[in-house]
Write a protein that holds these residues in place. Structure first.
Motif, PDB file in Angstrom:
ATOM      1  N   GLU A 188       0.836  -1.204   0.000  1.00 58.32           N
ATOM      2  CA  GLU A 188       0.000   0.000   0.000  1.00 58.32           C
ATOM      3  C   GLU A 188       0.870   1.253   0.000  1.00 58.32           C
ATOM      4  O   GLU A 188       0.614   2.213  -0.739  1.00 58.32           O
ATOM      5  N   LEU A 189       1.919   1.238   0.838  1.00 56.63           N
ATOM      6  CA  LEU A 189       2.856   2.367   0.878  1.00 56.63           C
ATOM      7  C   LEU A 189       3.549   2.540  -0.472  1.00 56.63           C
ATOM      8  O   LEU A 189       3.654   3.658  -0.997  1.00 56.63           O
ATOM      9  N   VAL A 190       4.003   1.454  -1.050  1.00 56.45           N
ATOM     10  CA  VAL A 190       4.730   1.502  -2.324  1.00 56.45           C
ATOM     11  C   VAL A 190       3.831   2.035  -3.438  1.00 56.45           C
ATOM     12  O   VAL A 190       4.253   2.857  -4.259  1.00 56.45           O
ATOM     13  N   LEU A 201       7.911   6.319  -9.091  1.00 55.05           N
ATOM     14  CA  LEU A 201       7.635   4.969  -9.592  1.00 55.05           C
ATOM     15  C   LEU A 201       8.938   4.236  -9.920  1.00 55.05           C
ATOM     16  O   LEU A 201       9.096   3.045  -9.616  1.00 55.05           O
ATOM     17  N   ASP A 202       9.892   4.943 -10.518  1.00 51.66           N
ATOM     18  CA  ASP A 202      11.183   4.331 -10.846  1.00 51.66           C
ATOM     19  C   ASP A 202      11.898   3.833  -9.590  1.00 51.66           C
ATOM     20  O   ASP A 202      12.482   2.734  -9.589  1.00 51.66           O
ATOM     21  N   TYR A 203      11.871   4.635  -8.537  1.00 52.20           N
ATOM     22  CA  TYR A 203      12.491   4.210  -7.272  1.00 52.20           C
ATOM     23  C   TYR A 203      11.857   2.909  -6.773  1.00 52.20           C
ATOM     24  O   TYR A 203      12.561   1.970  -6.371  1.00 52.20           O
ATOM     25  N   CYS A 204      10.525   2.887  -6.785  1.00 54.26           N
ATOM     26  CA  CYS A 204       9.810   1.703  -6.279  1.00 54.26           C
ATOM     27  C   CYS A 204      10.058   0.487  -7.169  1.00 54.26           C
ATOM     28  O   CYS A 204      10.222  -0.633  -6.675  1.00 54.26           O
ATOM     29  N   GLY A 208      12.489  -3.458  -6.505  1.00 59.81           N
ATOM     30  CA  GLY A 208      12.002  -4.825  -6.643  1.00 59.81           C
ATOM     31  C   GLY A 208      10.657  -5.071  -5.995  1.00 59.81           C
ATOM     32  O   GLY A 208      10.057  -6.145  -6.156  1.00 59.81           O
ATOM     33  N   LEU A 209      10.134  -4.071  -5.264  1.00 57.54           N
ATOM     34  CA  LEU A 209       8.887  -4.281  -4.521  1.00 57.54           C
ATOM     35  C   LEU A 209       7.673  -4.337  -5.440  1.00 57.54           C
ATOM     36  O   LEU A 209       6.714  -5.070  -5.169  1.00 57.54           O
ATOM     37  N   ILE A 210       7.683  -3.560  -6.529  1.00 55.69           N
ATOM     38  CA  ILE A 210       6.539  -3.616  -7.446  1.00 55.69           C
ATOM     39  C   ILE A 210       6.517  -4.950  -8.190  1.00 55.69           C
ATOM     40  O   ILE A 210       5.455  -5.560  -8.367  1.00 55.69           O
ATOM     41  N   SER A 211       7.684  -5.422  -8.604  1.00 53.25           N
ATOM     42  CA  SER A 211       7.751  -6.736  -9.261  1.00 53.25           C
ATOM     43  C   SER A 211       7.225  -7.828  -8.335  1.00 53.25           C
ATOM     44  O   SER A 211       6.523  -8.751  -8.766  1.00 53.25           O
TER      45      SER A 211
END
Length: 504
Positions: A188-190, A201-204, A208-211
């Motif tokens: 949720e934070l990400v 978005l690039d940082y997240c 690897g957290l979005i993947s």
């Protein structure tokens, strides 16, 4: 007043049980505007109040102290707060009481919103680490406040660097490992951080957290899959988020999940969220493009409405209502031809024969489908909404009038919404004037028993008055009555003169 605050703090410092004085102090600080408290708060003996939070089991004393501190700290400049209270805020984050933790996090949230104060927090990484740990706590209210404050930290490049380019990224991953619930709090934070800008978005994504989140879409646990889809829906709210999901093939994957749901006996757990994903995507992007590129979506929505499962019917109704709330969505639905005609007949049936909850949702959907603003009323669109109205029932005006007279407040108000939806359209006005007693009902204030009904009726009257064709179709007498109704407001009650009788 300033003297009384200082005096009360002095008394509190000298007492073992200062609850009464705390109550008085709370009354005083909340009676003063923040502007008056600003000069007063600098130099106050805050240590007295913070000391009352330590080693204290008195629930009311802690809550009262927290309320006073919250008010007084709000009056302080964020830079001053960061320079003078970092130790107290860190202790607050480690406190056993949830309200104290929330107080500390909300004040840190204020600090990081200030460009001059932010570096003072980033220079104390233990504060941020403690907030990350708070996401893993038992209380959802504490976790939500931590997510909110950390989201504010990420509003700057320095904050993004602190969260994703230092050991704090590992802290985030360690907290994720606590359990499934906490893992989704981190997601949720990400998602919240990713939605801010392409840079965030690039940082997240690089973390690897979005993947990891996207991989959850194809996991074995259907409940986790359903929650993952909900999170991805949040990611799709921003244009850069949608572009990223498209590039990753995620939108195509979700479309294939809808197709594959036919053969999955557990699809009922996650299918509603799949449909909601595309419903939201259509509204923030383009209904036509989404429905044309992913035809499985609209086919599944129609299938849900035609089915017998109440949960699925409800999701289908809400989705059609969202799609049909804009002209492009209406046109997309209309292009499906006979399929949508069948759906309209099904809506007519649900509006009469389902549970009250589904009937209300269905009536709201119908109102959304039929609505056209004054500047949308082309000949084609007016012809379309009129044909839809008559497809719903063999005698739609009579049917909705009968619903309107039923003793169910929710049904009554929802039927009024349908009348309001067609009230600006000439064909709808002609139906109203030709329905015996209907216009008399509109101008009769005594017909509405409660505030919600009066408000709904007033919206109907306002829509009629705002239409350029009402005077011609309704006639001058009724039009003047409607204008008087509008001028007097929804709750007007005509005064009744009383006549004294001799001998009484």
């Amino acid at each position: 007043m300033a003297a009384s605050v200082s005096e009360l703090l002095r008394e509190i410092a000298e007492l073992e049980e200062p609850l009464e004085e705390l109550r008085s102090l709370k009354t005083v600080v909340y009676s003063l505007p923040l502007t008056a408290l600003r000069d007063l708060a600098v130099g106050l003996r805050f240590g007295v109040l913070f000391a009352l939070l330590d080693n204290n089991d008195d629930r009311e004393q802690i809550d009262t102290s927290v309320a006073i501190l919250d008010r007084l700290l709000q009056a302080l400049d964020p830079v001053y707060l960061a320079e003078n209270f970092k130790v107290e805020l860190q202790k607050g984050l480690q406190h056993s009481d949830d309200n104290v933790k929330i107080l500390a996090m909300s004040q840190i949230g204020r600090i990081v919103e200030n460009a001059n104060a932010m570096p003072l927090i980033l220079g104390s990484p233990e504060l941020l680490k403690e907030m990350i740990r708070s996401i893993g706590g038992k209380k959802i209210s504490v976790a939500k406040e931590a997510i909110k404050s950390l989201s504010k930290v990420s509003q700057s490049k320095a904050g993004l660097d602190a969260l994703f380019m230092t050991s704090m990224l590992q802290d985030l991953k360690d907290v994720m490992a606590i359990n499934d619930v906490v893992r989704y709090r981190i997601y949720e934070l990400v998602v919240e951080i990713s939605s801010v800008s392409p840079v965030s978005l690039d940082y997240c994504a690089n973390s690897g957290l979005i993947s990891q989140l996207l991989a959850e879409l194809i996991g074995d646990d259907v409940l986790i899959r359903a929650t993952a889809i909900e999170m991805v829906t949040g990611l799709a709210q921003s244009q850069h988020g949608r572009q990223y999901l498209a590039q990753q093939g995620t939108i195509d994957r979700i479309s294939n999940m809808i197709i594959g749901a036919e053969s999955d006996p557990f699809s009922g757990f996650y299918l509603p969220n799949l449909v909601k994903f595309f419903g939201n995507l259509a509204m923030v992007d383009s209904p036509q493009q989404v429905c044309e590129r992913y035809p499985a979506f609209i086919e599944k929505v129609f299938e849900m409405i035609e089915g017998q499962e109440p949960t699925m019917i409800g999701v289908g109704l809400d989705t059609i209502g969202i799609l049909g709330s804009c002209v492009e969505g209406k046109q997309v639905l209309h292009k499906t031809g006979s399929k949508f005609q069948e759906v309209l007949r099904r809506l007519g049936s649900i509006s009469c024969n389902a549970s009250t909850d589904l009937r209300v949702r269905c009536l709201d959907t119908i109102a959304s489908l039929l609505s056209l603003s004054n500047d949308q009323q082309t000949e084609d669109l007016l012809g379309m909404t009129e044909s839809w109205f008559h497809t719903l029932h063999s005698h739609p005006m009579e049917t909705f009038c009968n619903m309107n007279s039923q003793p169910f407040p929710e049904i009554h108000i929802s039927s009024l919404k349908i009348f309001t939806a067609i009230a600006s359209q000439p064909w709808g006005q002609r139906l109203m004037i030709s329905t015996p007693g209907f216009v008399e009902y509109i101008v009769d204030r005594s017909a509405e028993p409660d505030k919600s009904s009066k408000d709904a009726k007033f919206e109907l009257v306002k829509t009629l008055v705002d239409s350029k064709t009402t005077a011609e179709i309704f006639g001058n007498q009724y039009y003047l009555q409607l204008r008087a109704y509008l001028r007097e407001g929804p709750y007007f009650v005509k005064a009744v003169a009383t006549v004294a009788v001799d001998g009484e």
